[in-house]
Motif scaffolding. Structure first.
Motif, PDB file in Angstrom:
ATOM      1  N   GLN A  38     -30.725  61.650  27.631  1.00 28.79           N
ATOM      2  CA  GLN A  38     -30.199  63.056  28.307  1.00 28.79           C
ATOM      3  C   GLN A  38     -28.981  63.058  27.939  1.00 28.79           C
ATOM      4  O   GLN A  38     -28.312  64.312  27.825  1.00 28.79           O
ATOM      5  N   ILE A  39     -27.906  62.202  27.873  1.00 29.84           N
ATOM      6  CA  ILE A  39     -26.641  62.300  27.679  1.00 29.84           C
ATOM      7  C   ILE A  39     -26.405  62.718  26.297  1.00 29.84           C
ATOM      8  O   ILE A  39     -25.526  63.290  26.038  1.00 29.84           O
ATOM      9  N   PHE A  40     -26.781  62.025  25.289  1.00 28.13           N
ATOM     10  CA  PHE A  40     -26.764  62.056  23.924  1.00 28.13           C
ATOM     11  C   PHE A  40     -27.992  62.290  23.120  1.00 28.13           C
ATOM     12  O   PHE A  40     -28.605  61.392  22.713  1.00 28.13           O
ATOM     13  N   ALA A  47     -25.939  51.443  20.437  1.00 25.40           N
ATOM     14  CA  ALA A  47     -25.676  49.906  20.175  1.00 25.40           C
ATOM     15  C   ALA A  47     -24.804  49.424  21.485  1.00 25.40           C
ATOM     16  O   ALA A  47     -24.049  49.986  21.742  1.00 25.40           O
ATOM     17  N   LEU A  48     -25.460  48.148  21.696  1.00 23.61           N
ATOM     18  CA  LEU A  48     -24.820  47.669  22.997  1.00 23.61           C
ATOM     19  C   LEU A  48     -23.327  47.125  22.399  1.00 23.61           C
ATOM     20  O   LEU A  48     -23.062  46.626  21.525  1.00 23.61           O
ATOM     21  N   ILE A  49     -22.345  47.304  23.388  1.00 22.52           N
ATOM     22  CA  ILE A  49     -20.929  47.110  23.001  1.00 22.52           C
ATOM     23  C   ILE A  49     -20.806  45.710  23.823  1.00 22.52           C
ATOM     24  O   ILE A  49     -20.758  45.713  25.083  1.00 22.52           O
ATOM     25  N   LYS A  70     -25.402  58.676  15.596  1.00 23.30           N
ATOM     26  CA  LYS A  70     -26.294  59.345  14.748  1.00 23.30           C
ATOM     27  C   LYS A  70     -26.002  59.009  13.213  1.00 23.30           C
ATOM     28  O   LYS A  70     -24.784  59.522  12.845  1.00 23.30           O
ATOM     29  N   GLY A  71     -26.700  58.455  12.318  1.00 15.81           N
ATOM     30  CA  GLY A  71     -26.412  57.884  11.184  1.00 15.81           C
ATOM     31  C   GLY A  71     -25.307  57.031  11.207  1.00 15.81           C
ATOM     32  O   GLY A  71     -25.208  56.100  11.756  1.00 15.81           O
TER      33      GLY A  71
END
Length: 190
Positions: A38-40, A47-49, A70-71
């Protein structure tokens, strides 16, 4: 003799927890993925930071963060942050885009007073009825550099100034940490 064969309350609670905990974890994971999307909505992956994201305020804990991609393009970052509110810990998901603006806020957990501070979690409680803006909804599009001053920049939840200030602080602190991470790391793609 009979009483000694009855399981203790502690044992019964442990059994209930053992049975329900996996389902609770699965539901929390589903809610998290839905909130990230919903946010993006255009993101293809989150990807987990693992490092490099820190809070400048010890009262706000960055629990997790994900790089929205995205890509090969960085869209922003989603931060799961925890801090104190009126009724205890509040857990909030905050999205920050690469242009240093908040892309969305979702309150995951809040134990504030029902009918007052807890209204921040209700999708039908509007701090601005004319525009149908919810408390977390009013942060979308704000610059991380805005003041986030309740009653000036942020419309408070009615009769819940303490909750409004606490939630705004968590959101601003996490948004600034996310923006700093993006500036330092996202230019290279991760």
């Amino acid at each position: 003799m009979i009483l000694s064969s009855i399981p203790s309350v502690r044992n019964v609670l442990a059994l209930v927890n053992f049975i329900t905990e996996p389902a609770i974890k699965i539901n929390e994971g589903i809610k998290l993925k839905e909130s990230q999307s919903q946010i993006f909505p255009e993101a293809e992956q989150f990807a987990l930071i693992e490092e490099g994201l820190t809070s400048d305020d010890n009262s706000v804990v960055i629990e997790n963060a994900w790089h929205a991609v995205k890509g090969d393009a960085s869209l922003g970052i989603v931060i799961k942050a925890k801090g104190k509110s009126y009724g205890g810990d509040a857990v909030i998901l905050i999205g920050v885009g690469t242009e240093r603006r908040i892309s969305g806020v979702r309150i995951l957990s809040l134990n504030d007073t029902p009918g007052l501070g807890a209204n921040a979690t209700k999708p039908t409680y509007f701090v601005d009825k004319s525009s149908r803006t919810t408390f977390p909804g009013q942060f979308s599009g704000k610059s991380v550099n805005d003041n986030f001053a309740v009653k000036e920049d942020i419309i408070p939840i009615t009769a819940s100034t303490i909750s409004s200030k606490a939630l705004s602080k968590i959101i601003k602190t996490a948004a600034q940490a996310g923006s700093a991470w993006l500036e330092a790391h996202a230019a290279g793609g991760n």
